[in-house]
Scaffold this motif. Structure first.
Motif, mmCIF file in Angstrom:
data_model
loop_
_atom_site.group_PDB
_atom_site.id
_atom_site.type_symbol
_atom_site.label_atom_id
_atom_site.label_comp_id
_atom_site.label_asym_id
_atom_site.label_seq_id
_atom_site.Cartn_x
_atom_site.Cartn_y
_atom_site.Cartn_z
ATOM 1 N N GLU A 1 0.823 -1.206 0.000
ATOM 2 C CA GLU A 1 0.000 0.000 0.000
ATOM 3 C C GLU A 1 0.861 1.263 0.000
ATOM 4 O OE1 GLU A 1 -3.966 -0.370 2.224
ATOM 5 O OE2 GLU A 1 -2.583 -1.545 3.462
ATOM 6 N N PRO A 2 1.612 1.509 -1.071
ATOM 7 C CA PRO A 2 2.440 2.718 -1.126
ATOM 8 C C PRO A 2 1.568 3.966 -1.050
ATOM 9 C CG PRO A 2 2.285 1.669 -3.294
ATOM 10 C CD PRO A 2 1.683 0.720 -2.319
ATOM 11 N N GLN A 3 2.045 4.946 -0.280
ATOM 12 C CA GLN A 3 1.257 6.155 -0.044
ATOM 13 C C GLN A 3 1.651 7.320 -0.935
ATOM 14 O OE1 GLN A 3 -1.383 6.014 2.276
ATOM 15 N NE2 GLN A 3 -0.788 3.862 2.074
ATOM 16 N N THR A 4 2.783 7.219 -1.614
ATOM 17 C CA THR A 4 3.253 8.309 -2.464
ATOM 18 C C THR A 4 3.514 7.794 -3.870
ATOM 19 O OG1 THR A 4 5.564 7.900 -1.835
ATOM 20 C CG2 THR A 4 4.338 9.511 -0.515
ATOM 21 N N SER A 5 3.505 8.697 -4.817
ATOM 22 C CA SER A 5 3.700 8.294 -6.211
ATOM 23 C C SER A 5 5.102 7.749 -6.444
ATOM 24 C CB SER A 5 3.433 9.476 -7.142
ATOM 25 O OG SER A 5 4.291 10.565 -6.838
ATOM 26 N N ILE A 6 6.099 8.315 -5.752
ATOM 27 C CA ILE A 6 7.468 7.830 -5.955
ATOM 28 C C ILE A 6 7.634 6.431 -5.380
ATOM 29 C CG2 ILE A 6 8.353 8.961 -3.854
ATOM 30 C CD1 ILE A 6 11.020 9.295 -5.355
ATOM 31 N N ALA A 7 7.025 6.167 -4.225
ATOM 32 C CA ALA A 7 7.085 4.814 -3.668
ATOM 33 C C ALA A 7 6.393 3.832 -4.592
ATOM 34 C CB ALA A 7 6.448 4.785 -2.284
ATOM 35 N N GLU A 8 5.265 4.237 -5.132
ATOM 36 C CA GLU A 8 4.531 3.374 -6.056
ATOM 37 C C GLU A 8 5.352 3.079 -7.310
ATOM 38 O OE1 GLU A 8 0.111 3.058 -8.153
ATOM 39 O OE2 GLU A 8 0.709 4.877 -7.089
ATOM 40 N N SER A 9 6.093 4.086 -7.792
ATOM 41 C CA SER A 9 6.911 3.866 -8.985
ATOM 42 C C SER A 9 8.039 2.884 -8.708
ATOM 43 C CB SER A 9 7.471 5.199 -9.499
ATOM 44 O OG SER A 9 8.430 5.738 -8.604
ATOM 45 N N PHE A 10 8.618 2.954 -7.504
ATOM 46 C CA PHE A 10 9.666 1.993 -7.140
ATOM 47 C C PHE A 10 9.078 0.595 -7.008
ATOM 48 C CE2 PHE A 10 12.493 5.517 -5.725
ATOM 49 C CZ PHE A 10 13.651 5.087 -6.348
ATOM 50 N N VAL A 11 7.936 0.483 -6.378
ATOM 51 C CA VAL A 11 7.303 -0.825 -6.194
ATOM 52 C C VAL A 11 7.013 -1.474 -7.540
ATOM 53 C CG1 VAL A 11 5.188 -1.962 -5.420
ATOM 54 C CG2 VAL A 11 6.344 -0.324 -3.919
ATOM 55 N N ARG A 12 6.579 -0.684 -8.503
ATOM 56 C CA ARG A 12 6.251 -1.232 -9.817
ATOM 57 C C ARG A 12 7.466 -1.825 -10.520
ATOM 58 N NH1 ARG A 12 1.922 3.105 -12.457
ATOM 59 N NH2 ARG A 12 0.111 2.387 -11.264
ATOM 60 N N THR A 13 8.663 -1.337 -10.213
ATOM 61 C CA THR A 13 9.862 -1.890 -10.841
ATOM 62 C C THR A 13 10.121 -3.316 -10.384
ATOM 63 O OG1 THR A 13 11.381 -1.075 -9.119
ATOM 64 C CG2 THR A 13 10.903 0.416 -10.942
ATOM 65 N N VAL A 14 9.554 -3.680 -9.248
ATOM 66 C CA VAL A 14 9.766 -5.016 -8.693
ATOM 67 C C VAL A 14 8.552 -5.915 -8.911
ATOM 68 C CG1 VAL A 14 10.167 -6.337 -6.579
ATOM 69 C CG2 VAL A 14 11.384 -4.193 -6.960
ATOM 70 N N LEU A 15 7.382 -5.393 -8.598
ATOM 71 C CA LEU A 15 6.186 -6.225 -8.624
ATOM 72 C C LEU A 15 5.521 -6.275 -9.990
ATOM 73 C CD1 LEU A 15 4.520 -5.395 -5.192
ATOM 74 C CD2 LEU A 15 6.222 -7.125 -5.771
ATOM 75 N N ASN A 16 5.956 -5.396 -10.894
ATOM 76 C CA ASN A 16 5.412 -5.393 -12.254
ATOM 77 C C ASN A 16 3.883 -5.372 -12.238
ATOM 78 O OD1 ASN A 16 5.426 -5.409 -15.047
ATOM 79 N ND2 ASN A 16 5.500 -7.644 -15.195
#
Length: 346
Positions: A232-247
């Motif tokens: 549950e990333p709360q910021t757009s930058i955290a979400e962008s990092f998560v997407r690099t891993v979880l696709n």
């Protein structure tokens, strides 16, 4: 173990030319924890880690190690405290003219330790990192992963309480990175060392860290457990990092289906997040049996976080709105996170 309170770091003397590298950093890292700090280049990560052992002195703020503010220490006492803070670097920082043995032994030689004590300690550490047969070789004879393991052994020579890792794996390929991370886990588990990792690789955070802080423009914009930030990333930058891993990006073919006008008005799209034991439960099957709705999984993946399974699905729930609401309430009661998403957000 490590506590940063309102830490600022500025470079430059003229007001109009000052660079604000750190802007009020507050961070608490527990004993025995592997804590990651992630951010893009220029976010302030390396400045932060160098403030922990005062290789960079903060412009203002407090840096506590084991309850002691390093900024209050006299030079002699600061040097003593630094011996309990090991550091490994992206480019290894090995002495090319010295053997592997002497690279690891250097901190002990500088302390004036007896030769027999040095020999015993170095051999023990090289065995620990799997390089017991490389004592007489030179850095240029080793691979990148082996060099980094030498760096880890050297950092452990003074029996530190804390290990600082500044982009320690960014120069390594994925397989070698995995091997180095396994060594660092053993360092934490067997030597009870607290580890602070600076990285721009979210895979590293996922594989080894207990908690993570996300940095942007000299500030910590989000922090929490790895599971919470990933799910549950709360910021757009955290979400962008998560997407690099979880696709979590939805394939174009799926988006075409989602945008099919035949789907509009007959239900809704939902993101379903499974954590831990709930991942293995037949939730969707049970939900379809209990409620008069159809469930279509349009996209999904399962991975592992903190050695526990994690699933991220996008499903289309088709049926009466009230029945869908009851089904969603039921799924939440089973320990999963579920929320409706717009077509644009998928």
């Amino acid at each position: 173990m490590i506590l940063l309170k309102d830490v600022y770091k500025e470079y430059g003397k003229k007001k109009e030319k000052k660079v604000h590298a750190l802007k009020g950093i507050n961070l608490s890292i527990d004993k025995g924890e592997i804590f990651g700090v992630v951010g893009f280049s220029g976010a302030g990560k390396s400045t932060l880690i160098r403030c922990v052992n005062l290789l960079e002195r903060p412009t203002s703020g407090k840096v506590f190690i084991n309850g002691i503010d390093l900024l209050d220490l006299a030079p002699k006492d600061l040097r003593k405290s630094r011996k309990k803070i090991g550091m490994i670097f992206q480019q290894y920082n090995l002495l090319s003219s010295k053997t592997i043995f002497h690279n690891v032994a250097m901190p002990l030689i500088l302390e004036g330790k007896p030769k027999e004590e040095i020999k015993e300690k170095v051999e023990e550490l090289l065995d620990f990192v799997g390089l017991g047969d490389k004592t007489n070789q030179y850095p240029e004879q080793l691979s990148g992963g082996q060099k980094q393991r030498v760096g880890i052994a050297r950092a452990l020579a003074t029996d530190p309480d804390i290990l600082l890792c500044d982009e320690a794996t960014s120069a390594l390929d994925p397989n070698t990175t995995e091997a180095v991370l396994e060594v660092l886990k053993r360092v934490r588990d067997e030597f009870k060392v607290t580890i602070l990792m600076i990285t721009h690789e979210m895979n590293v955070i996922k594989d080894i860290c207990d908690r993570v802080a996300v940095m942007e423009n000299g500030e910590i914009v989000e922090q929490g457990s790895v599971v919470d930030v990933f799910t549950e990333p709360q910021t757009s930058i955290a979400e962008s990092f998560v997407r690099t891993v979880l696709n979590t990006n939805t394939p174009q073919s799926v988006k075409s289906f989602i945008n099919d006008e035949n789907q509009i008005g007959v239900g809704g799209f939902y993101r379903v997040l499974f954590k831990g034991v709930s991942t293995g439960a037949p939730l969707l099957s049970n939900t379809a049996k209990h409620f008069s709705i159809d469930i279509n999984v349009v996209h999904g993946m399962i991975t592992e976080l903190q050695e526990k399974p994690f699933g991220n699905l996008i499903v289309f729930l088709k049926g009466d709105k009230e029945e869908i609401n009851r089904a969603v309430h039921y799924m939440k009661s089973q320990g999963v996170i579920i929320k409706e998403v717009t077509q644009d957000a998928i």
